[in-house]
Design a protein around this motif. Sequence first.
Motif, short mmCIF file in Angstrom:
data_model
loop_
_atom_site.label_atom_id
_atom_site.label_comp_id
_atom_site.label_asym_id
_atom_site.label_seq_id
_atom_site.Cartn_x
_atom_site.Cartn_y
_atom_site.Cartn_z
N ARG A 94 56.04 34.32 73.75
CA ARG A 94 55.62 33.46 74.87
C ARG A 94 56.84 33.35 75.88
NH1 ARG A 94 51.95 34.16 71.88
NH2 ARG A 94 50.36 32.63 70.85
N LYS A 95 56.57 33.00 76.90
CA LYS A 95 57.38 32.88 78.18
C LYS A 95 58.24 31.77 77.81
CE LYS A 95 55.73 34.85 82.42
NZ LYS A 95 54.44 35.42 81.74
N ASP A 96 59.70 31.60 77.67
CA ASP A 96 60.34 30.66 77.44
C ASP A 96 61.54 30.95 77.96
OD1 ASP A 96 61.85 28.47 76.36
OD2 ASP A 96 61.46 28.76 74.29
N PRO A 97 62.38 30.43 79.05
CA PRO A 97 63.51 30.63 79.72
C PRO A 97 64.96 29.97 78.53
CG PRO A 97 62.52 29.02 80.83
CD PRO A 97 61.49 29.43 79.93
N ALA A 98 64.38 29.12 77.76
CA ALA A 98 65.62 28.99 76.91
C ALA A 98 65.95 29.81 75.65
CB ALA A 98 65.11 27.37 76.41
N GLY A 157 57.09 21.84 73.05
CA GLY A 157 56.00 21.48 73.87
C GLY A 157 54.69 21.94 73.42
N LEU A 158 54.57 23.06 72.65
CA LEU A 158 53.18 23.56 72.41
C LEU A 158 52.48 22.59 71.29
CD1 LEU A 158 54.03 27.30 71.27
CD2 LEU A 158 53.64 26.33 73.42
N THR A 159 51.07 22.62 71.50
CA THR A 159 50.22 21.88 70.26
C THR A 159 50.40 22.46 69.22
OG1 THR A 159 48.37 23.24 70.60
CG2 THR A 159 48.81 21.36 72.16
N ALA A 160 50.16 22.07 67.84
CA ALA A 160 50.01 22.59 66.58
C ALA A 160 49.28 23.72 66.64
CB ALA A 160 49.45 21.51 65.46
N GLN A 161 48.04 23.90 67.12
CA GLN A 161 47.35 24.74 67.33
C GLN A 161 47.93 26.22 68.23
OE1 GLN A 161 43.73 23.72 69.27
NE2 GLN A 161 42.51 24.87 67.69
N GLN A 162 48.65 25.80 69.18
CA GLN A 162 49.32 26.94 69.95
C GLN A 162 50.36 27.48 69.10
OE1 GLN A 162 50.32 24.54 73.49
NE2 GLN A 162 48.57 25.53 74.57
N MET A 170 60.91 25.92 61.92
CA MET A 170 62.16 25.03 61.84
C MET A 170 61.60 23.72 61.45
SD MET A 170 63.66 26.66 65.37
CE MET A 170 64.14 24.93 66.08
N SER A 171 62.65 22.41 61.33
CA SER A 171 62.33 21.40 60.94
C SER A 171 60.79 20.67 61.37
CB SER A 171 63.24 20.11 61.20
OG SER A 171 64.36 20.60 60.56
N GLY A 172 60.59 20.97 62.69
CA GLY A 172 59.49 20.49 63.27
C GLY A 172 58.04 20.94 63.02
N ASP A 173 58.18 22.47 62.49
CA ASP A 173 57.04 23.17 62.59
C ASP A 173 56.94 24.47 61.46
OD1 ASP A 173 58.91 25.30 63.08
OD2 ASP A 173 58.34 25.50 65.36
N TRP A 174 57.57 23.81 60.43
CA TRP A 174 57.60 24.88 59.44
C TRP A 174 56.33 25.08 58.85
CZ3 TRP A 174 57.06 23.63 54.51
CH2 TRP A 174 57.11 22.47 53.91
N PRO A 175 55.66 24.03 58.42
CA PRO A 175 54.37 23.91 57.59
C PRO A 175 53.48 25.09 58.45
CG PRO A 175 54.91 21.88 57.73
CD PRO A 175 56.06 22.47 58.55
N ASP A 176 53.31 25.03 59.71
CA ASP A 176 52.53 25.91 60.45
C ASP A 176 52.89 27.35 60.29
OD1 ASP A 176 51.04 23.84 61.85
OD2 ASP A 176 52.41 23.60 63.26
N ALA A 177 54.45 27.51 60.33
CA ALA A 177 54.89 28.94 60.17
C ALA A 177 54.67 29.49 58.79
CB ALA A 177 56.50 28.94 60.37
N VAL A 178 54.75 28.57 57.90
CA VAL A 178 54.44 29.11 56.30
C VAL A 178 52.86 29.39 56.34
CG1 VAL A 178 54.45 28.28 53.99
CG2 VAL A 178 56.30 27.99 55.30
#
Length: 235
Positions: A127-131, A165-170, A204-212
């Motif tokens: 996704r576009k992400d300048p960071a 800033g993405l939603t869980a679904q995104q 990462m800490s904030g999103d790993w269950p989605d990634a798994v």
Amino acid sequence: MVTSEQDGAETISARLAAIHARLPAGVTLLAVSKAQPLEALQRAYGAGQDCFAESRLQEALPKIAAMGRERISWHFIGRLQSNKVRPVVKAFDWIHSIDSAALLERISRIAAEEGRCPEVLLQVKLRKDPAKGGFAPDLLHAGLSAWARLPHLHLRGLMTMAPQGLTAQQRQALFGDCATLARALRQLLPATEASRFDQLSMGMSGDWPDAVRAGSTVIRIGTGIFGRRPLISCT
Ligand SMILES: *Cc1c(COP(=O)(O)O)cnc(C)c1O
């Protein structure tokens, strides 16, 4: 309030155990120890943690020297500058953050000189992400077969990061796209290289269950193990 006591050995050990309890078999929990003092790493190691990730070479080297290379695998996850390739190849077993063809070629050449063969992951930007850095997916398709022939590195898969800033679904969709891309790329490789191209470093800490849920094989957890980063953080 976070106190140093709360981040002591028991807390680190309890956090590690809590993540392991939710982690499917075969998914590696990588402890992101950037900006953490040596004692924090030693506590995690004492609790059985044997792979650590760092994002700044200068900060990592004394930790690696103190803890050793025999029983611990060290993963580089920071942005890799070309003039740091040699020391990174010498000190780390894995590099997750490769985002250019030039870097891959340089790693292979320097690894040959140093008698090393690092495990490497291609960082992809979905996704576009300048960071954040990373290959565009098209460039991966175009370059992969040539990179798989580089003799002094093992191409092990993809790494990605979800933008803020993405939603869980995104996020779920993004991680799913990364898994799909990895499968497509695997098809381009000869059998030996394809069987080795088996890692998806995401979560990462904030999103790993989605990634798994989307098929991650390596989650990179910092604050979720160590608590807030006490030293100045770099990313
Ligand atoms: C810092 C960092 C992490 C860990 O982030 P937490 O939110 O502390 O879990 C994971 N991956 C990369 C590339 C990082 O720079």
